[in-house]
Design a protein around this motif. Structure first.
Motif, PDB file in Angstrom:
ATOM      1  N   LEU A  71      33.991  38.161  45.057  1.00 52.33           N
ATOM      2  CA  LEU A  71      33.095  39.334  45.603  1.00 52.33           C
ATOM      3  C   LEU A  71      31.797  38.972  45.300  1.00 52.33           C
ATOM      4  O   LEU A  71      31.429  38.287  44.329  1.00 52.33           O
ATOM      5  N   LYS A  72      30.712  39.668  45.993  1.00 53.72           N
ATOM      6  CA  LYS A  72      29.453  39.536  45.852  1.00 53.72           C
ATOM      7  C   LYS A  72      28.830  40.958  45.213  1.00 53.72           C
ATOM      8  O   LYS A  72      28.919  41.744  45.817  1.00 53.72           O
ATOM      9  N   VAL A  73      27.765  40.661  44.236  1.00 50.38           N
ATOM     10  CA  VAL A  73      26.901  41.768  44.096  1.00 50.38           C
ATOM     11  C   VAL A  73      25.521  41.393  44.317  1.00 50.38           C
ATOM     12  O   VAL A  73      25.019  40.500  44.185  1.00 50.38           O
ATOM     13  N   PRO A  74      24.886  42.220  45.158  1.00 53.67           N
ATOM     14  CA  PRO A  74      25.468  43.679  45.504  1.00 53.67           C
ATOM     15  C   PRO A  74      26.031  43.845  46.784  1.00 53.67           C
ATOM     16  O   PRO A  74      26.231  44.951  47.280  1.00 53.67           O
ATOM     17  N   GLU A  75      26.263  42.817  47.703  1.00 57.79           N
ATOM     18  CA  GLU A  75      26.899  42.792  49.005  1.00 57.79           C
ATOM     19  C   GLU A  75      28.156  43.756  49.203  1.00 57.79           C
ATOM     20  O   GLU A  75      28.276  44.712  49.951  1.00 57.79           O
ATOM     21  N   ALA A  97      28.779  42.272  32.353  1.00 58.38           N
ATOM     22  CA  ALA A  97      29.971  41.854  32.201  1.00 58.38           C
ATOM     23  C   ALA A  97      30.892  42.295  33.484  1.00 58.38           C
ATOM     24  O   ALA A  97      31.732  41.549  33.997  1.00 58.38           O
ATOM     25  N   ALA A  98      30.400  43.535  34.128  1.00 62.71           N
ATOM     26  CA  ALA A  98      31.217  43.844  35.377  1.00 62.71           C
ATOM     27  C   ALA A  98      30.701  42.931  36.366  1.00 62.71           C
ATOM     28  O   ALA A  98      31.645  42.468  37.451  1.00 62.71           O
ATOM     29  N   ILE A  99      29.378  42.407  36.468  1.00 64.14           N
ATOM     30  CA  ILE A  99      29.062  41.507  37.513  1.00 64.14           C
ATOM     31  C   ILE A  99      29.945  40.344  37.302  1.00 64.14           C
ATOM     32  O   ILE A  99      30.327  39.797  38.280  1.00 64.14           O
ATOM     33  N   GLN A 100      29.990  39.792  36.144  1.00 64.80           N
ATOM     34  CA  GLN A 100      30.811  38.575  35.894  1.00 64.80           C
ATOM     35  C   GLN A 100      32.226  38.715  36.499  1.00 64.80           C
ATOM     36  O   GLN A 100      32.661  37.807  37.133  1.00 64.80           O
ATOM     37  N   ALA A 101      32.743  39.784  36.006  1.00 63.10           N
ATOM     38  CA  ALA A 101      34.079  40.179  36.483  1.00 63.10           C
ATOM     39  C   ALA A 101      34.242  40.112  38.042  1.00 63.10           C
ATOM     40  O   ALA A 101      35.383  39.474  38.650  1.00 63.10           O
ATOM     41  N   LYS A 133      40.428  39.583  44.784  1.00 62.42           N
ATOM     42  CA  LYS A 133      39.228  40.727  45.317  1.00 62.42           C
ATOM     43  C   LYS A 133      39.803  41.843  46.111  1.00 62.42           C
ATOM     44  O   LYS A 133      39.320  42.827  46.070  1.00 62.42           O
ATOM     45  N   GLU A 134      40.978  41.939  46.477  1.00 56.65           N
ATOM     46  CA  GLU A 134      41.442  42.681  47.466  1.00 56.65           C
ATOM     47  C   GLU A 134      41.938  43.867  46.584  1.00 56.65           C
ATOM     48  O   GLU A 134      42.220  45.069  46.860  1.00 56.65           O
ATOM     49  N   ASP A 135      42.231  43.810  45.208  1.00 55.84           N
ATOM     50  CA  ASP A 135      42.737  44.961  44.424  1.00 55.84           C
ATOM     51  C   ASP A 135      41.565  45.756  44.009  1.00 55.84           C
ATOM     52  O   ASP A 135      41.711  47.140  43.703  1.00 55.84           O
ATOM     53  N   VAL A 136      40.339  45.326  44.236  1.00 56.30           N
ATOM     54  CA  VAL A 136      39.163  46.185  43.844  1.00 56.30           C
ATOM     55  C   VAL A 136      38.821  47.325  44.494  1.00 56.30           C
ATOM     56  O   VAL A 136      38.770  47.189  45.725  1.00 56.30           O
ATOM     57  N   ASP A 137      39.104  48.485  44.021  1.00 56.08           N
ATOM     58  CA  ASP A 137      38.941  49.757  44.759  1.00 56.08           C
ATOM     59  C   ASP A 137      37.919  50.669  44.403  1.00 56.08           C
ATOM     60  O   ASP A 137      37.913  51.791  44.539  1.00 56.08           O
ATOM     61  N   PHE A 138      36.893  49.998  44.208  1.00 58.81           N
ATOM     62  CA  PHE A 138      35.513  50.678  44.047  1.00 58.81           C
ATOM     63  C   PHE A 138      34.414  49.877  44.759  1.00 58.81           C
ATOM     64  O   PHE A 138      34.294  48.733  44.725  1.00 58.81           O
ATOM     65  N   ASP A 139      33.398  50.529  45.257  1.00 59.54           N
ATOM     66  CA  ASP A 139      32.161  49.854  45.734  1.00 59.54           C
ATOM     67  C   ASP A 139      30.978  49.853  44.988  1.00 59.54           C
ATOM     68  O   ASP A 139      29.789  49.428  45.151  1.00 59.54           O
ATOM     69  N   ALA A 140      31.121  50.868  43.863  1.00 63.22           N
ATOM     70  CA  ALA A 140      29.822  50.737  42.919  1.00 63.22           C
ATOM     71  C   ALA A 140      30.388  51.144  41.395  1.00 63.22           C
ATOM     72  O   ALA A 140      31.454  51.723  41.239  1.00 63.22           O
ATOM     73  N   ILE A 141      29.850  50.401  40.487  1.00 64.43           N
ATOM     74  CA  ILE A 141      30.230  50.682  39.162  1.00 64.43           C
ATOM     75  C   ILE A 141      29.023  51.003  38.519  1.00 64.43           C
ATOM     76  O   ILE A 141      28.017  50.006  38.259  1.00 64.43           O
ATOM     77  N   LEU A 142      29.035  52.076  37.641  1.00 60.71           N
ATOM     78  CA  LEU A 142      28.012  52.313  36.584  1.00 60.71           C
ATOM     79  C   LEU A 142      28.380  51.987  35.266  1.00 60.71           C
ATOM     80  O   LEU A 142      29.555  52.419  34.663  1.00 60.71           O
ATOM     81  N   ARG A 149      34.528  42.965  25.889  1.00 56.42           N
ATOM     82  CA  ARG A 149      35.605  44.160  26.018  1.00 56.42           C
ATOM     83  C   ARG A 149      35.532  44.622  27.355  1.00 56.42           C
ATOM     84  O   ARG A 149      36.700  44.862  27.953  1.00 56.42           O
ATOM     85  N   ALA A 150      34.497  44.939  27.784  1.00 56.50           N
ATOM     86  CA  ALA A 150      34.124  45.037  29.186  1.00 56.50           C
ATOM     87  C   ALA A 150      34.732  44.145  30.311  1.00 56.50           C
ATOM     88  O   ALA A 150      35.358  44.653  31.181  1.00 56.50           O
ATOM     89  N   LEU A 151      34.325  42.785  30.175  1.00 53.95           N
ATOM     90  CA  LEU A 151      34.783  41.717  30.970  1.00 53.95           C
ATOM     91  C   LEU A 151      36.394  42.062  31.109  1.00 53.95           C
ATOM     92  O   LEU A 151      36.941  41.855  32.077  1.00 53.95           O
ATOM     93  N   TYR A 152      37.027  41.894  29.954  1.00 59.32           N
ATOM     94  CA  TYR A 152      38.318  41.870  29.763  1.00 59.32           C
ATOM     95  C   TYR A 152      39.230  43.208  30.265  1.00 59.32           C
ATOM     96  O   TYR A 152      40.134  43.179  31.052  1.00 59.32           O
ATOM     97  N   ALA A 153      38.463  44.228  30.188  1.00 64.24           N
ATOM     98  CA  ALA A 153      39.025  45.635  30.715  1.00 64.24           C
ATOM     99  C   ALA A 153      39.158  45.403  32.380  1.00 64.24           C
ATOM    100  O   ALA A 153      40.272  45.744  32.755  1.00 64.24           O
ATOM    101  N   LEU A 154      38.218  44.767  32.934  1.00 64.03           N
ATOM    102  CA  LEU A 154      38.295  44.620  34.334  1.00 64.03           C
ATOM    103  C   LEU A 154      39.133  43.573  34.942  1.00 64.03           C
ATOM    104  O   LEU A 154      39.986  43.657  35.767  1.00 64.03           O
ATOM    105  N   GLN A 155      39.039  42.325  33.974  1.00 63.21           N
ATOM    106  CA  GLN A 155      39.932  41.262  34.469  1.00 63.21           C
ATOM    107  C   GLN A 155      41.430  41.570  34.016  1.00 63.21           C
ATOM    108  O   GLN A 155      42.230  41.112  34.955  1.00 63.21           O
ATOM    109  N   ASP A 156      41.689  42.635  33.341  1.00 64.63           N
ATOM    110  CA  ASP A 156      43.069  43.067  32.920  1.00 64.63           C
ATOM    111  C   ASP A 156      43.589  43.830  34.267  1.00 64.63           C
ATOM    112  O   ASP A 156      44.709  43.940  34.401  1.00 64.63           O
TER     113      ASP A 156
END
Length: 647
Positions: free
Chosen positions: A218-222, A208-212, A190-199, A178-185
């Motif tokens: 994009l790279k985690v944690p760069e 799931a967030a790392i996978q998405a 990559k240009e759409d991602v509007d945050f630099d940290a997610i908890l 569900r978490a993976l789908y929430a972000l993929q939806d």
């Protein structure tokens, strides 16, 4: 004087329970205590109802104190209901873990997230320059812990001079998919991602967030920092180790044990005791943390990091598979229900594929008689996770004298196969052929022996239901003479199934018989979607054909002795003894598949669609008229969704 302390746990099958119990046991190790651990699982399945006997045993007069694993219980039932279940205990020395119960005189511990989240936000802002924070939440589950974590996150942002953007809250329901789908939806490049940290409110949603994030390039944690919550084994051992919050499980166990010990010995304790948790900074936020205490201990034993991780995960996986398989052994299931759930109980790491063969007639096995293999067997189920195969409504016959399996099930997929007979007592019902890719032969054989017993029980139960339904039908007919049968027709002339009169007579009898056998079931109500449009566009003859095919669909989906009736127009209802409510979604999927197949076979200029609703009947709720009305309401919700989808 020796004290008798009870630990009440809903489930003892995960690292959370194991660690807390270790803490409790370590505290009482040198105390004069009988520590009594009771598993009293709460849920819908019959097995969990049986385990609730543990709650009654906790009401014994010789119990001096009770520790309640409330957090796990509260994931399945409201807090007031949990308090009600504990109403009969004779002691007031109750200490609840992670939630305060509305029970007079009880005490509790609680986890304070505020300090840990403040440290994390401060660290990410100061050390890594993060400015835009997202949160993967689970508040939609209704969990109090999920709500506490989200509120603590918002407080921490505010304390550190940051504002929270509501659009950056995602719902993951504590589940990876569900978490993976929430972000993929939301994000498609990559240009759409509007945050630099997610908890995230737990570690699995963080993974799931790392996978998405990484799937977008994009790279985690760069590029994005990720932080979880729980510090599960995977967080400590993953190649990209996860920054997270460690809940100090063993320390929670020691704390709750000390509180109940003091309370049982007349020492006053606070009503609520906080337990501090700590953030762990690892590679997913750009830090290089030290090895966890758990991993250090494992490495000390094995001398190798990778071996340590593999051994622990392997052991846990085997234990979990056996645990859930044995749970199925305690449930009443028909063969159809069992085969529908095959993919969920198959330990795919060891047995990725399985074929179930049932003899046309059970074979009696005697030491004195020579064994004769039947000449007719039926493939009833074929599941192979590696090849994405799930066929659970098969009726393909073959001669086991000529071949162990038809070619397409066996020879097309070379590999190692194990065969195990399906038997119980002196009766043999068939055999299992499983494809195995593991050298864990002992576990595989334990699994197959247990599964053989489950299939045997399901076979006996299915045959018992069908025989009783058959006797019910015959007895009803015998009770009516020919003149009465002529006067009161119980069958619908258009479809050949029962009419309303037949449903009320035979349905009630079928339901009563099931209840006498201590079996529940469901009452369903269904009708066709868009029949008016079919009549208007294609004529009433086509509408009548669609209604006939609707009846055929129900006959295909359900068993021969289940009760199916046409109430009028396109409205149908029925009684399905032995079917559990948890399987309704699978029935709906099966109806959808059969609708598509029947529409194609009959070359209809449209595809039949059916709205379906069902409710459980049981010893406390078996008024057929009332149940049909409730099922109708359930069906109406389904119909609204179909109409909205069409628009």
């Amino acid at each position: 004087m020796k004290k008798n302390i009870v630990v009440l746990a809903s489930e003892i099958s995960n690292d959370y329970s194991f660690s807390v119990l270790d803490g409790i046991k370590s505290y009482f190790e040198k105390k004069d205590v009988n520590l009594i651990i009771i598993s009293a699982r709460i849920g819908d399945q019959l097995a969990s109802k049986h385990t609730q006997i543990g709650l009654k045993l906790a009401e014994s007069e010789h119990i001096d104190g009770i520790i309640v694993f409330s957090a796990i219980f509260l994931s399945r039932l409201p807090i007031n209901q949990l308090a009600k279940l504990l109403k009969g205990v004779k002691t007031n020395n109750i200490v609840s873990l992670s939630a305060h119960l509305p029970i007079e005189g009880s005490a509790s511990t609680y986890v304070s997230c505020d300090e840990a989240y403040d440290k994390i936000i401060k660290h990410l802002k100061k050390e890594h320059g993060c400015k835009r924070f997202a949160f993967m939440s689970a508040t939609a589950t209704g969990s109090e812990e999920a709500k506490d974590r989200f509120e603590a996150f918002k407080k921490a942002l505010n304390k550190n001079g940051l504002s929270f953007d509501e659009s950056l809250k995602f719902e993951g329901y504590f589940v990876y998919d569900r978490a993976l789908y929430a972000l993929q939806d939301r994000y498609h490049k990559k240009e759409d991602v509007d945050f630099d940290a997610i908890l995230a409110a737990n570690d699995m949603m963080a993974f799931a967030a790392i996978q998405a994030i990484e799937s977008l390039g994009l790279k985690v944690p760069e590029d994005v920092k990720v932080v979880g919550y729980d510090d599960i084994i995977q967080a400590q051992t993953a190649e990209l180790s996860l920054s997270t919050i460690n809940q100090q499980m063993e320390e929670q166990g020691r704390t709750v044990a000390e509180l109940v010990w003091k309370k049982a010995n007349g020492i006053e304790i606070p009503e609520k005791t906080p337990i501090k948790i700590k953030p762990i900074f690892r590679r997913s936020c750009g830090c290089n943390g030290n090895e966890s205490e758990f991993l250090s201990k494992m490495i000390k034993h094995t001398g190798n990091r990778n071996i340590s991780v593999s051994l622990h995960l392997e052991k846990n996986m085997i234990q979990q598979n056996i645990y859930y398989l044995l749970e199925n052994l305690q449930n009443e299931m028909t063969l159809e229900m069992l085969f529908d759930s095959l993919d969920s109980i198959l330990p795919d790491r060891y047995i990725p594929g399985i074929v179930v063969c049932i003899y046309d007639e059970p074979m009696h096995v005697s030491e004195k008689e020579k064994l004769k293999l039947p000449r007719k067997a039926i493939i009833r189920a074929h599941v192979d996770k590696e090849y994405n195969i799930k066929e659970t409504n098969l009726q393909e016959t073959f001669n086991p004298h000529k071949k162990i399996l038809p070619k397409k099930y066996f020879c097309d997929k070379p590999g190692s196969f194990l065969i195990h007979p399906i038997f119980f007592g002196h009766k043999q019902y068939g055999y299992i052929v499983c494809r195995t890719i593991s050298s864990e032969y002992l576990f595989t054989m334990i699994y197959l022996k247990t599964f053989s017993t489950i299939i045997s029980q399901a076979y006996i139960y299915t045959m018992q239901l069908e025989e009783n339904a058959k006797l019910t039908s015959e007895n009803l007919m015998l009770q009516m003479d020919n003149s009465e049968l002529n006067q009161i027709s119980m069958y619908d002339s258009l479809t050949g199934v029962l009419n309303r009169r037949g449903l009320m007579v035979m349905g009630a009898e079928s339901m009563n018989l099931a209840l006498k056998m201590s079996t529940t079931g469901v009452v369903f109500f269904a009708d066709m979607d868009f029949l008016k449009i079919i009549n208007d566009e294609y004529g009433h003859d086509m509408g009548d054909l669609a209604i006939k095919l609707e009846a055929k669909i129900f006959k295909t989906v359900f068993r021969q002795n289940d009760i199916i009736a046409r109430l009028g127009g396109d409205e149908f209802a029925g009684i399905i003894p032995g079917l559990q409510v948890m399987h309704i979604e699978k029935i709906k999927e099966k109806i959808k598949d059969v609708c598509k197949l029947v529409s194609q076979e009959n070359k209809l200029p449209f595809e039949i669609s059916i709205s379906f609703g069902a409710v459980e009947f049981n010893k406390d709720n078996h008024n057929l008229e009332a149940l049909i009305k409730l099922a109708d309401k359930e069906q109406y919700s389904s119909k609204r969704r179909h109409h909205l989808a069409r628009k």
